[in-house]
Design a protein around this motif. Structure first.
Motif, mmCIF file in Angstrom:
data_model
loop_
_atom_site.group_PDB
_atom_site.id
_atom_site.type_symbol
_atom_site.label_atom_id
_atom_site.label_comp_id
_atom_site.label_asym_id
_atom_site.label_seq_id
_atom_site.Cartn_x
_atom_site.Cartn_y
_atom_site.Cartn_z
ATOM 1 N N GLY A 126 52.981 -36.993 30.923
ATOM 2 C CA GLY A 126 53.525 -35.609 30.904
ATOM 3 C C GLY A 126 53.219 -34.795 29.720
ATOM 4 N N ASN A 127 52.492 -35.492 28.697
ATOM 5 C CA ASN A 127 52.125 -34.835 27.648
ATOM 6 C C ASN A 127 50.810 -34.166 27.565
ATOM 7 N N VAL A 128 50.860 -32.719 27.900
ATOM 8 C CA VAL A 128 49.593 -32.145 28.227
ATOM 9 C C VAL A 128 48.621 -32.033 27.214
ATOM 10 N N SER A 129 49.093 -32.390 25.788
ATOM 11 C CA SER A 129 48.284 -32.207 24.956
ATOM 12 C C SER A 129 47.549 -33.520 24.591
ATOM 13 N N GLN A 130 47.656 -34.587 25.259
ATOM 14 C CA GLN A 130 46.826 -35.903 25.591
ATOM 15 C C GLN A 130 45.985 -35.817 26.750
ATOM 16 N N GLU A 131 44.753 -36.596 26.356
ATOM 17 C CA GLU A 131 44.361 -37.057 27.331
ATOM 18 C C GLU A 131 44.869 -38.310 28.461
ATOM 19 N N GLY B 265 45.249 -44.431 22.028
ATOM 20 C CA GLY B 265 44.533 -45.748 22.007
ATOM 21 C C GLY B 265 43.392 -45.720 23.190
ATOM 22 N N GLU B 266 43.874 -44.741 24.112
ATOM 23 C CA GLU B 266 43.172 -44.868 25.537
ATOM 24 C C GLU B 266 42.459 -43.618 25.900
ATOM 25 N N GLY B 267 42.364 -42.871 24.862
ATOM 26 C CA GLY B 267 41.712 -41.451 25.097
ATOM 27 C C GLY B 267 40.414 -41.452 24.147
ATOM 28 N N SER B 268 39.627 -40.498 24.218
ATOM 29 C CA SER B 268 38.599 -40.254 23.357
ATOM 30 C C SER B 268 39.053 -39.760 21.729
ATOM 31 N N GLU B 269 40.559 -39.385 21.604
ATOM 32 C CA GLU B 269 40.902 -39.379 20.297
ATOM 33 C C GLU B 269 40.924 -40.609 19.532
ATOM 34 N N GLY B 270 40.859 -41.751 20.054
ATOM 35 C CA GLY B 270 40.806 -43.126 19.419
ATOM 36 C C GLY B 270 42.202 -43.460 19.349
#
Length: 393
Positions: free
Chosen positions: A218-223, A227-232
């Motif tokens: 529900g956090n639309v700022s996250q993919e 640790g599970e997205g391209s943000e690392g």
């Protein structure tokens, strides 16, 4: 013959190495937690140089957002111990504080994350807790999938549970969309919520219909979860940008589109349910208003309705809400279910009462359950257990 002394030397070194390893394994392993027959629990920590060690756990009654702690006792061998009173059946988490530093129990390999907090876990058998265990029943499949969300300019991750036998079946299934609370993500209901274990066990007992469970982020700022997205490996945060500002409600249709385009579902109102805890209860309330002829079942678990959507009136999702609620009522539904702990935060309880008054004012029917406890996973696991037995009947 010259090779013989070298061979003997190598054999000797190998034996010494094996003996050394065996000596290491002969050292008694520290047992922690040790669950006794009377369901009290003893915890142990080997910290001979520590000055103070305390333990905090889910069996301790919270005061607001603060959970109390208890001092552990140091033995002459440098091992600190603490034994609880008899505990009720439940899935518990706990952690230590050693000389002011929070740490997990090195003797317990079972670790869970709640936002940025990492704790150990154990289960006391009985009651609801028997549903939280992996038992000898057919198991569903849990997968992490990625879907396109153009409204967020992202490809985002969602966790999906399919019921036992889904892969070998040609049947279509109903869907429950299950939403997390603030600071959580698409992993929350799998870890602390024990959602797959609950459904496996209830389906096996014939108490709930086989269903697909969709656990969103529900956090639309996250993919995806930290640790599970391209943000690392980003640090998990309790408060993220665009939290409860209407964007998740606006873009929820992309999740519906992905699920109904990739899974064998019954794409009808009577075969769709949506539920969530805290922030997820807030999202459930307004998603169901903005998609008024989409869900026949709504579950609001300790919903954070003290947050006011009018603070973000620029969002289309939060405009004309009174009219949207009337339309939702007029379109009809089978269950609108609200549950909360009587010891929850006063401001949250007040927000729920205000919303109930609004529902009463337009004659919109709902079921209300008040339980013991507060804003805790102990309640939310029970609410999922109860709600999942009421839907798709």
């Amino acid at each position: 013959m010259k090779k013989l002394p070298l061979l003997i030397l190598l054999i000797g070194l190998t034996i010494r190495s094996m003996n050394a390893q065996q000596a290491l394994t002969r050292e008694p392993q520290l047992i922690s937690p040790e669950i006794h027959k009377d369901k009290s629990v003893t915890f142990r920590l080997n910290a001979p140089k520590a000055s103070t060690v305390t333990i905090t756990g889910g069996w301790m009654n919270s005061v607001g957002v603060t959970r109390p702690s208890a001092e552990m006792k140091r033995g002459e061998d440098g091992i600190w111990t603490y034994t609880t009173d008899v505990l009720s059946p439940e899935f518990y988490s706990y952690s230590y504080v050693v000389d002011g530093m929070k740490t997990v129990d090195p003797a317990n390999a079972y670790v869970i994350r709640d936002v940025a907090n990492v704790s150990n876990a154990f289960i006391i058998d009985g009651g609801y807790a028997d549903l939280y265990k992996v038992t000898e029943v057919p198991h569903g499949t849990v997968s992490r999938r990625w879907y396109s969300s153009p409204g967020n300019n992202k490809v985002r991750r969602v966790t999906i549970y399919t019921p036992p036998g889904y892969e070998n079946s040609k049947a279509n299934f109903p869907v429950l969309y299950l939403l997390h609370g603030i600071g959580g993500d698409e992993e929350a209901w799998m870890g602390l919520g024990r959602a797959s274990q609950i459904l496996d066990n209830l389906i096996a007992q014939g108490k709930t219909k086989p269903m697909i469970l969709v656990m969103t982020n529900g956090n639309v700022s996250q993919e995806a979860a930290p640790g599970e997205g391209s943000e690392g490996f980003t640090k998990p945060s309790f408060m993220l940008p665009q939290t409860m500002d209407g964007k998740f409600e606006e873009t929820f249709g992309y999740i519906l589109k992905f699920v109904e385009g990739n899974y064998r579902v019954k794409a009808t109102k009577e075969s769709r349910a949506i539920a969530g805890l805290s922030m997820g209860g807030y999202h459930t309330c307004y998603i169901s208003q903005n998609y008024p002829n989409t869900f026949d079942y709504m579950g609001l678990f300790s919903p954070a309705l003290n947050n006011k959507p009018e603070d973000h009136s620029e969002s289309p999702a939060y405009q004309n809400l009174k009219e949207k609620l009337v339309i939702q009522k007029r379109n009809g539904y089978k269950l609108y279910w609200i549950a909360v702990g009587k010891s929850d935060f006063p401001i949250l309880l007040s927000g729920i009462q205000d919303f109930r008054n609004q529902l009463d004012g337009i004659g919109m029917k709902y079921d209300f359950l008040e339980t013991d406890g507060s804003h805790t996973w102990a309640n939310w696991r029970k609410y999922l257990t109860e709600f999942s037995q009421k839907i798709f009947k």
